[in-house]
Write a protein that holds these residues in place. Structure first.
Motif, mmCIF file in Angstrom:
data_model
loop_
_atom_site.group_PDB
_atom_site.id
_atom_site.type_symbol
_atom_site.label_atom_id
_atom_site.label_comp_id
_atom_site.label_asym_id
_atom_site.label_seq_id
_atom_site.Cartn_x
_atom_site.Cartn_y
_atom_site.Cartn_z
ATOM 1 N N UNK A 28 5.690 6.049 -3.964
ATOM 2 C CA UNK A 28 5.656 5.788 -2.537
ATOM 3 C C UNK A 28 4.540 4.810 -2.241
ATOM 4 N N UNK A 29 4.501 4.355 -1.017
ATOM 5 C CA UNK A 29 3.483 3.400 -0.613
ATOM 6 C C UNK A 29 2.614 4.048 0.453
ATOM 7 N N UNK A 30 1.324 3.932 0.273
ATOM 8 C CA UNK A 30 0.368 4.439 1.249
ATOM 9 C C UNK A 30 -0.534 3.283 1.647
ATOM 10 N N UNK A 31 -0.583 3.000 2.910
ATOM 11 C CA UNK A 31 -1.425 1.913 3.409
ATOM 12 C C UNK A 31 -2.587 2.531 4.159
ATOM 13 N N UNK A 32 -3.786 2.164 3.767
ATOM 14 C CA UNK A 32 -4.986 2.671 4.425
ATOM 15 C C UNK A 32 -5.351 1.745 5.579
ATOM 16 N N UNK A 33 -5.633 2.333 6.727
ATOM 17 C CA UNK A 33 -6.004 1.575 7.920
ATOM 18 C C UNK A 33 -7.190 2.234 8.598
ATOM 19 N N UNK A 34 -7.888 1.474 9.395
ATOM 20 C CA UNK A 34 -8.917 2.008 10.283
ATOM 21 C C UNK A 34 -8.338 2.030 11.683
#
Length: 153
Positions: A105-111
């Motif tokens: 899966x894809x996990x995108x980290x954001x603020x």
């Protein structure tokens, strides 16, 4: 179809050899919706990772028992053999557990900031003027080693 096969392969690697053949698989999960959700807060929904695990293992005759734990406790207890596996780990989460080399899966980290707050992430220096929340025990070095080092400081 390729994602499903990769996901199944990843899960088989995460679960220890002896545990795969048990009737009940004890799985450590932490709240990280929509991946893993607290069903009482989400109209009975467990999250798509729990649904995929159930779809894979129940038809094969296994019962899944999900144990809600804090992220770092789940890693520790799975490493100690208390749980059979723990989904949603990255390659640097544990040196003792077997991890797939293929992502499932894809996990995108954001603020994120409150509406109206003009702050934007512009490198580690921009973090010095704010407070950052992060998951206790999560290792961010797979995403950015410099960010992990910043949190360790």
């Amino acid at each position: 179809m390729k994602i499903t096969n990769t996901f199944i392969f990843s899960l088989l690697l995460v679960f220890s050899y002896g545990s795969v053949y048990a009737e009940t698989l004890n799985v450590a999960v932490h709240e990280f919706c929509p991946y893993l959700c607290e069903s009482t807060k989400e109209s009975g929904k467990e999250g798509y990772v729990a649904e995929v695990l159930t779809a894979i293992y129940e038809p094969a005759g296994y019962q899944l028992k999900f144990h809600r734990v804090h992220y770092d406790r789940g890693i520790h207890d799975t490493e100690q053999g208390i749980y059979d596996g723990m989904p949603m780990l990255n390659s640097r989460s544990s040196k003792k557990m077997v991890m797939s080399k293929e992502p499932c899966g894809v996990l995108i980290q954001n603020f994120y900031v409150k509406k109206g707050n003009p702050w934007k992430y512009e490198g580690l220096k921009s973090l010095e003027s704010i407070k950052v929340g992060s998951v206790l025990g999560y290792n961010y070095s797979a995403l950015d080693p410099d960010y992990e080092a910043y949190l360790d400081k």
